[in-house]
Design a protein around this motif. Structure first.
Motif, PDB file in Angstrom:
ATOM      1  N   ARG A   1      15.353 -14.613 -18.873  1.00 23.69           N
ATOM      2  CA  ARG A   1      16.321 -14.326 -19.991  1.00 23.69           C
ATOM      3  C   ARG A   1      16.313 -12.777 -20.308  1.00 23.69           C
ATOM      4  O   ARG A   1      17.424 -11.956 -20.550  1.00 23.69           O
TER       5      ARG A   1
ATOM      6  N   GLY B   1      14.689 -12.483 -25.736  1.00 23.57           N
ATOM      7  CA  GLY B   1      14.695 -12.916 -24.352  1.00 23.57           C
ATOM      8  C   GLY B   1      13.248 -13.414 -24.003  1.00 23.57           C
ATOM      9  O   GLY B   1      13.119 -14.315 -23.333  1.00 23.57           O
TER      10      GLY B   1
ATOM     11  N   THR C   1      12.806 -16.547 -25.453  1.00 22.10           N
ATOM     12  CA  THR C   1      13.537 -17.703 -24.775  1.00 22.10           C
ATOM     13  C   THR C   1      12.798 -18.118 -23.319  1.00 22.10           C
ATOM     14  O   THR C   1      12.760 -19.276 -22.868  1.00 22.10           O
ATOM     15  N   ASP C   2      12.139 -17.239 -22.838  1.00 17.59           N
ATOM     16  CA  ASP C   2      11.271 -17.046 -21.721  1.00 17.59           C
ATOM     17  C   ASP C   2       9.904 -17.845 -21.725  1.00 17.59           C
ATOM     18  O   ASP C   2       9.227 -18.083 -20.960  1.00 17.59           O
TER      19      ASP C   2
END
Length: 399
Positions: free
Chosen positions: A340, A390, A393-394
């Motif tokens: 992401r 991001g 999210t990862d």
């Protein structure tokens, strides 16, 4: 003698009167009427080169009716027996034999039209035989969204591509959005200032944790057309807070550091969903600034580092960048292995090959790894926060 003269005069007057009253035709009027001739004789050929919005029709003057033809062309309508007062297209090419061509423009797609050639001479308007034709279906503009969309708490970023212009003249292009399906230009719309084949659109002022429906649109010369709709949700608004230990700092220093963290937390709370509280300490013995995962941030006396970019850099350390094992697992070989964060970087910079890079302590680009990188721009601060989102999210934790 006088009596004879009177008789002759009387006879002369009688003869003149009879001559004047006995003529029933005006020679001048008769000559003008003959000069009008008759209506021209004209024929209409079948339509050719038929497209969605145009067609070509040839006509031919078989006989001009004895006078010059002053105008020729094709009249056409959606009703039978079109006349001069209906839509018409004057000839745009005339051949010496009497043949002429008219190009019909701005027609409606997939529609039956009736057409007749016409010719104008002194006698009037003559019409040829009627023909009919049907325009083809209109090829609409094809608008598509890029694969990657990026959402913050109050913003959505997306790519739009006009893959095909279609047959119609595009007058306006942009996106429409709303919380109900199939938004239209009557709802919320964002109009582009020019017709672009590709553009990036930011939608702002949205409500956190809300599903929005978005469609690209194009207003053409005939109607408004919409691209495929997609739904996207804004993220939960972050709740990144701080407390500040002034530790004897002067008023100007306090103002600078507080302003830096107020702005930095605004970006984190608008573009990430991170929930964390940190303690900011004025530490004049710290050369620049430092932080740890426990949420302790030291800000030194160097004025060049008492800015929002430094605050965001240290906030990133406090949520795992260079301070958590998951960061080190994902930042292997100098590049970020998560999906992401890299997608966000590629989409926002229009660079499909871009990847987040880094070492055991820092990431780049947009890591604000020094005062020299802090240009104070909205894009820099926004990208720093979006990349952090991001990374979350990862799989990189905040606490």
């Amino acid at each position: 003698m006088k009596k004879g003269i009177n008789v002759l005069l009387l006879l002369f007057l009688v003869v003149c009167a009879c001559s004047s009253g006995s003529s029933s035709v005006d020679p001048v009027s008769e000559e003008n009427n003959n000069n009008l001739g008759v209506l021209a004789t004209i024929s209409t050929n079948e339509a050719e080169s038929i497209l969605s919005t145009e067609a070509v029709i040839w006509g031919k003057i078989e006989n001009n009716g004895g006078t010059s033809v002053t105008e020729r062309g094709i009249c056409y309508s959606k009703q039978i027996d079109p006349e001069y007062e209906d839509s018409k297209s004057k000839a745009n090419l005339v051949m010496g034999s009497g043949d002429f061509k008219s190009s019909l423009k701005n027609l409606d797609g997939e529609t039956v039209y009736y057409a007749r050639a016409y010719a104008v001479n002194k006698k009037g308007i003559a019409y040829g035989n009627q023909v009919s034709f049907k325009t083809t279906d209109i090829a609409s503009p094809l608008l598509v969204f890029g694969r990657v969309k990026v959402a913050g708490a109050q913003d959505i970023f997306l790519d739009v591509e006009l893959k095909e212009h279609g047959d119609l003249t595009i007058q306006e292009i942009g996106v429409v959005y709303g919380t109900s399906r199939e938004p239209t230009v009557a709802n919320s719309k964002i109009k582009r200032t020019s017709i672009e084949s590709k553009f990036k659109q930011r939608i702002t002022g949205l409500t956190p944790e809300t599903i929005y429906y978005v469609r690209p649109y194009a207003i053409t010369s005939q109607k408004t057309l919409y691209g495929q709709e997609f739904a996207i949700s804004t993220i939960r608004k972050g709740n990144f807070t701080y407390s500040f230990n002034q530790n004897g700092a002067d008023a100007a220093t306090v103002t600078r550091i507080k302003a830096a963290f107020d702005l930095a937390t605004t970006y984190y709370n608008n573009f990430t969903s991170i929930v964390k509280h940190v303690t900011v300490n004025y530490s004049p013995g710290t050369p620049t600034a430092d932080a740890n995962f426990a949420g302790w941030i030291n800000m030194g006396s160097n004025v060049g580092y008492q800015k929002a970019g430094t605050a965001m850099h240290e906030m990133a350390h406090s949520v795992g960048v260079g301070t958590h094992t998951k960061y080190w697992e994902l930042m292997t070989g100098g590049t970020w292995d998560g999906t992401r964060a890299n997608e966000i970087l590629q989409m926002m910079t229009n660079d499909p090959t871009a990847v987040v890079k880094g070492d055991n302590t820092h990431f780049w680009p947009y890591g604000v790894n020094g005062a020299h990188e802090d240009d104070g721009s909205d894009f820099l601060y926004m990208m720093n926060a979006l990349i952090l989102q991001g990374m979350k999210t990862d799989g990189m934790p905040s606490n």
